[in-house]
Design a protein around this motif. Structure first.
Motif: not given
Length: 147
Positions: A92, A130-131, A133-135, A140, A142
């Motif tokens: 990504c 909408q992009w 994330r903090n997997p 955080e 995008c």
């Protein structure tokens, strides 16, 4: 778009990645400070990044210098272009809040010397709610997927 590095370009990527790691280590920097990496992993990621920069420059007929410790001040490649690389073919594009809004962020995937330019977005395009994330629970970002 597939980009295959020559032996000379691959050598340049390895030397650039090694130089970046040595200089960063001597300066006590581990720029991906949100997670701990072994020296082997750091070197692998530095070489992957340098190879990706060379691939992007090659795709537009430019030469890649391979800058060292110019974080955020100088774009990776001509034309205000930043390069993000992963060996994962399904990787990504990651753009962080401190990345410039007006630069292009190009995603390069694969293992050098055979790489693929997957696409790009401008910083302001990638920094959409909408992009976000903090997997890994560290910071955080995008994270834009191709799906």
């Amino acid at each position: 778009m597939r980009i295959d590095l020559s032996l000379t370009e691959w050598h340049h990527a390895v030397q650039t990645g090694l130089l970046r790691m040595v200089v960063s280590s001597a300066s006590q920097l581990n720029h991906a400070s949100t997670y701990k990496r072994t020296w082997d992993k750091r070197l692998q990621e530095e070489v992957t990044g340098a190879a990706a920069e060379i691939a992007v420059a090659k795709s537009v007929g430019a030469f890649c210098i391979g800058s060292v410790n110019t974080f955020h001040r100088v774009p990776d490649v001509i034309g205000g272009t930043e390069v993000r690389a992963t060996q994962r073919e399904d990787g990504c594009l990651i753009v962080r809040d401190n990345d410039a809004d007006d630069r292009r962020y190009v995603l390069v995937t694969g293992e050098a010397p055979n790489l693929r330019i997957a696409g790009y977005l401008y910083g302001h395009e990638a920094k959409q709610p909408q992009w976000l994330r903090n997997p890994h629970g560290h910071r955080e970002a995008c994270i834009v997927t191709g799906k």
